[in-house]
Design a protein around this motif. Structure first.
Motif, PDB file in Angstrom:
ATOM      1  N   GLY A  36      24.336  -5.683   7.783  1.00 60.57           N
ATOM      2  CA  GLY A  36      23.655  -5.206   6.575  1.00 60.57           C
ATOM      3  C   GLY A  36      22.458  -6.062   6.206  1.00 60.57           C
ATOM      4  O   GLY A  36      21.433  -5.549   5.762  1.00 60.57           O
ATOM      5  N   PHE A  37      22.591  -7.379   6.397  1.00 63.21           N
ATOM      6  CA  PHE A  37      21.474  -8.277   6.112  1.00 63.21           C
ATOM      7  C   PHE A  37      20.261  -7.909   6.958  1.00 63.21           C
ATOM      8  O   PHE A  37      19.145  -7.795   6.454  1.00 63.21           O
ATOM      9  N   HIS A  38      20.477  -7.702   8.249  1.00 54.58           N
ATOM     10  CA  HIS A  38      19.349  -7.380   9.125  1.00 54.58           C
ATOM     11  C   HIS A  38      18.789  -5.979   8.829  1.00 54.58           C
ATOM     12  O   HIS A  38      17.571  -5.777   8.919  1.00 54.58           O
ATOM     13  N   CYS A  39      19.647  -5.037   8.438  1.00 51.29           N
ATOM     14  CA  CYS A  39      19.155  -3.721   8.007  1.00 51.29           C
ATOM     15  C   CYS A  39      18.252  -3.874   6.786  1.00 51.29           C
ATOM     16  O   CYS A  39      17.162  -3.292   6.725  1.00 51.29           O
ATOM     17  N   GLN A  40      18.713  -4.658   5.818  1.00 50.76           N
ATOM     18  CA  GLN A  40      17.930  -4.877   4.611  1.00 50.76           C
ATOM     19  C   GLN A  40      16.594  -5.518   4.959  1.00 50.76           C
ATOM     20  O   GLN A  40      15.551  -5.147   4.409  1.00 50.76           O
ATOM     21  N   GLN A  41      16.596  -6.472   5.877  1.00 53.97           N
ATOM     22  CA  GLN A  41      15.374  -7.160   6.255  1.00 53.97           C
ATOM     23  C   GLN A  41      14.360  -6.204   6.884  1.00 53.97           C
ATOM     24  O   GLN A  41      13.165  -6.306   6.625  1.00 53.97           O
ATOM     25  N   VAL A  42      14.838  -5.281   7.705  1.00 54.38           N
ATOM     26  CA  VAL A  42      13.929  -4.301   8.325  1.00 54.38           C
ATOM     27  C   VAL A  42      13.264  -3.451   7.243  1.00 54.38           C
ATOM     28  O   VAL A  42      12.044  -3.257   7.251  1.00 54.38           O
ATOM     29  N   VAL A  43      14.064  -2.952   6.310  1.00 54.83           N
ATOM     30  CA  VAL A  43      13.507  -2.108   5.254  1.00 54.83           C
ATOM     31  C   VAL A  43      12.537  -2.913   4.388  1.00 54.83           C
ATOM     32  O   VAL A  43      11.434  -2.448   4.072  1.00 54.83           O
ATOM     33  N   GLU A  44      12.936  -4.130   4.024  1.00 53.00           N
ATOM     34  CA  GLU A  44      12.069  -4.975   3.192  1.00 53.00           C
ATOM     35  C   GLU A  44      10.728  -5.235   3.874  1.00 53.00           C
ATOM     36  O   GLU A  44       9.664  -5.069   3.271  1.00 53.00           O
ATOM     37  N   LYS A  45      10.762  -5.628   5.133  1.00 54.55           N
ATOM     38  CA  LYS A  45       9.519  -5.947   5.834  1.00 54.55           C
ATOM     39  C   LYS A  45       8.665  -4.691   6.042  1.00 54.55           C
ATOM     40  O   LYS A  45       7.434  -4.753   5.957  1.00 54.55           O
ATOM     41  N   ALA A  46       9.295  -3.558   6.303  1.00 57.35           N
ATOM     42  CA  ALA A  46       8.540  -2.313   6.468  1.00 57.35           C
ATOM     43  C   ALA A  46       7.851  -1.927   5.156  1.00 57.35           C
ATOM     44  O   ALA A  46       6.691  -1.503   5.153  1.00 57.35           O
ATOM     45  N   LEU A  47       8.565  -2.072   4.045  1.00 58.14           N
ATOM     46  CA  LEU A  47       7.960  -1.790   2.738  1.00 58.14           C
ATOM     47  C   LEU A  47       6.788  -2.723   2.468  1.00 58.14           C
ATOM     48  O   LEU A  47       5.717  -2.295   2.010  1.00 58.14           O
ATOM     49  N   LYS A  48       6.977  -4.002   2.744  1.00 64.00           N
ATOM     50  CA  LYS A  48       5.904  -4.969   2.512  1.00 64.00           C
ATOM     51  C   LYS A  48       4.718  -4.691   3.432  1.00 64.00           C
ATOM     52  O   LYS A  48       3.562  -4.862   3.030  1.00 64.00           O
ATOM     53  N   ALA A  49       4.994  -4.248   4.660  1.00 58.70           N
ATOM     54  CA  ALA A  49       3.905  -3.887   5.571  1.00 58.70           C
ATOM     55  C   ALA A  49       3.125  -2.705   5.014  1.00 58.70           C
ATOM     56  O   ALA A  49       1.882  -2.686   5.056  1.00 58.70           O
ATOM     57  N   CYS A  50       3.818  -1.712   4.482  1.00 58.78           N
ATOM     58  CA  CYS A  50       3.163  -0.545   3.884  1.00 58.78           C
ATOM     59  C   CYS A  50       2.297  -0.972   2.704  1.00 58.78           C
ATOM     60  O   CYS A  50       1.146  -0.552   2.592  1.00 58.78           O
ATOM     61  N   LEU A  51       2.845  -1.819   1.845  1.00 58.11           N
ATOM     62  CA  LEU A  51       2.080  -2.290   0.688  1.00 58.11           C
ATOM     63  C   LEU A  51       0.853  -3.084   1.142  1.00 58.11           C
ATOM     64  O   LEU A  51      -0.250  -2.878   0.630  1.00 58.11           O
ATOM     65  N   ALA A  52       1.049  -3.964   2.117  1.00 56.73           N
ATOM     66  CA  ALA A  52      -0.072  -4.776   2.611  1.00 56.73           C
ATOM     67  C   ALA A  52      -1.145  -3.901   3.242  1.00 56.73           C
ATOM     68  O   ALA A  52      -2.345  -4.137   3.046  1.00 56.73           O
ATOM     69  N   ALA A  53      -0.734  -2.885   3.999  1.00 57.39           N
ATOM     70  CA  ALA A  53      -1.697  -1.996   4.652  1.00 57.39           C
ATOM     71  C   ALA A  53      -2.553  -1.257   3.634  1.00 57.39           C
ATOM     72  O   ALA A  53      -3.688  -0.880   3.924  1.00 57.39           O
ATOM     73  N   HIS A  54      -2.005  -1.075   2.435  1.00 59.82           N
ATOM     74  CA  HIS A  54      -2.762  -0.416   1.364  1.00 59.82           C
ATOM     75  C   HIS A  54      -3.490  -1.437   0.479  1.00 59.82           C
ATOM     76  O   HIS A  54      -4.014  -1.092  -0.579  1.00 59.82           O
ATOM     77  N   GLY A  55      -3.486  -2.700   0.922  1.00 58.70           N
ATOM     78  CA  GLY A  55      -4.193  -3.734   0.174  1.00 58.70           C
ATOM     79  C   GLY A  55      -3.513  -4.157  -1.102  1.00 58.70           C
ATOM     80  O   GLY A  55      -4.149  -4.719  -1.989  1.00 58.70           O
ATOM     81  N   LEU A  56      -2.215  -3.903  -1.199  1.00 54.48           N
ATOM     82  CA  LEU A  56      -1.480  -4.224  -2.419  1.00 54.48           C
ATOM     83  C   LEU A  56      -0.776  -5.573  -2.283  1.00 54.48           C
ATOM     84  O   LEU A  56      -0.269  -5.921  -1.221  1.00 54.48           O
ATOM     85  N   VAL A  57      -0.752  -6.299  -3.368  1.00 49.97           N
ATOM     86  CA  VAL A  57      -0.058  -7.578  -3.421  1.00 49.97           C
ATOM     87  C   VAL A  57       1.363  -7.310  -3.901  1.00 49.97           C
ATOM     88  O   VAL A  57       1.580  -6.507  -4.813  1.00 49.97           O
ATOM     89  N   TYR A  58       2.321  -7.950  -3.266  1.00 48.90           N
ATOM     90  CA  TYR A  58       3.716  -7.789  -3.663  1.00 48.90           C
ATOM     91  C   TYR A  58       4.313  -9.166  -3.909  1.00 48.90           C
ATOM     92  O   TYR A  58       3.872 -10.161  -3.339  1.00 48.90           O
ATOM     93  N   PRO A  59       5.342  -9.228  -4.763  1.00 49.72           N
ATOM     94  CA  PRO A  59       5.961 -10.522  -5.063  1.00 49.72           C
ATOM     95  C   PRO A  59       6.930 -10.948  -3.959  1.00 49.72           C
ATOM     96  O   PRO A  59       7.350 -10.128  -3.133  1.00 49.72           O
ATOM     97  N   ARG A  60       7.289 -12.214  -3.979  1.00 51.30           N
ATOM     98  CA  ARG A  60       8.361 -12.691  -3.102  1.00 51.30           C
ATOM     99  C   ARG A  60       9.656 -12.156  -3.690  1.00 51.30           C
ATOM    100  O   ARG A  60      10.091 -12.606  -4.750  1.00 51.30           O
ATOM    101  N   THR A  61      10.202 -11.172  -3.022  1.00 52.60           N
ATOM    102  CA  THR A  61      11.421 -10.546  -3.519  1.00 52.60           C
ATOM    103  C   THR A  61      12.167  -9.898  -2.372  1.00 52.60           C
ATOM    104  O   THR A  61      11.572  -9.577  -1.341  1.00 52.60           O
ATOM    105  N   HIS A  62      13.463  -9.749  -2.551  1.00 46.06           N
ATOM    106  CA  HIS A  62      14.284  -8.983  -1.617  1.00 46.06           C
ATOM    107  C   HIS A  62      14.706  -7.664  -2.251  1.00 46.06           C
ATOM    108  O   HIS A  62      15.461  -6.904  -1.654  1.00 46.06           O
ATOM    109  N   ASP A  63      14.242  -7.399  -3.466  1.00 46.87           N
ATOM    110  CA  ASP A  63      14.636  -6.224  -4.245  1.00 46.87           C
ATOM    111  C   ASP A  63      13.918  -4.982  -3.728  1.00 46.87           C
ATOM    112  O   ASP A  63      12.736  -4.761  -4.010  1.00 46.87           O
ATOM    113  N   LEU A  64      14.644  -4.163  -2.983  1.00 52.65           N
ATOM    114  CA  LEU A  64      14.041  -2.970  -2.384  1.00 52.65           C
ATOM    115  C   LEU A  64      13.616  -1.961  -3.435  1.00 52.65           C
ATOM    116  O   LEU A  64      12.592  -1.290  -3.274  1.00 52.65           O
ATOM    117  N   THR A  65      14.361  -1.849  -4.520  1.00 54.41           N
ATOM    118  CA  THR A  65      13.984  -0.925  -5.597  1.00 54.41           C
ATOM    119  C   THR A  65      12.621  -1.309  -6.158  1.00 54.41           C
ATOM    120  O   THR A  65      11.755  -0.444  -6.360  1.00 54.41           O
TER     121      THR A  65
END
Length: 99
Positions: A36-65
C-alpha cells in the motif's frame, strides 16, 4: 530545473515504484502495508508530476486528497482517479503503525 523536467523526473520515479509493485505481488512475502505504501507513492508522485507539468507549486505532503484538490482548483480534471485518495493513510500512518 524546468517544470517539465521536474515532472519527467517524478514520472521516472513512478515507473521504478511500479516495477517494485509488480515484484511485490506475493502477499506471503510482502505485507499489505508495504504494498500500500508503494501504491500511495506512485499516485502521489504522478499527481505531483501532473501539477509540475502545469507549472503549479505543491506543498510537501502525502495527502492525496489535497493534491487532487489542487489539480481540480487549477482546472485539471483528475476526477476519475480521485477515489485513489483512500491510499493516503499508507504514506505514514499504516507505514509506521501496523496494529
Amino acid at each position: 530545473m524546468s517544470d517539465r523536467e521536474h515532472a519527467r523526473n517524478l514520472l521516472t520515479i513512478c515507473r521504478t515504484e511500479l516495477r517494485a509493485l509488480r515484484a511485490m505481488l506475493d502477499p506471503a512475502v510482502f505485507g499489505c502495508e508495504l504494498f500500500g505504501f508503494h501504491c500511495q507513492q506512485v499516485v502521489e508522485k504522478a499527481l505531483k508530476a501532473c501539477l509540475a507539468a502545469h507549472g503549479l507549486v505543491y506543498p510537501r505532503t502525502h495527502d492525496l486528497t489535497l493534491l487532487f484538490d489542487l489539480a481540480a482548483d487549477s482546472g485539471t480534471d483528475l476526477s476519475e482517479f480521485a477515489d485513489l485518495d483512500w491510499l493516503t493513510p499508507f504514506a505514514v500512518r499504516w507505514r509506521y503503525d501496523v496494529e
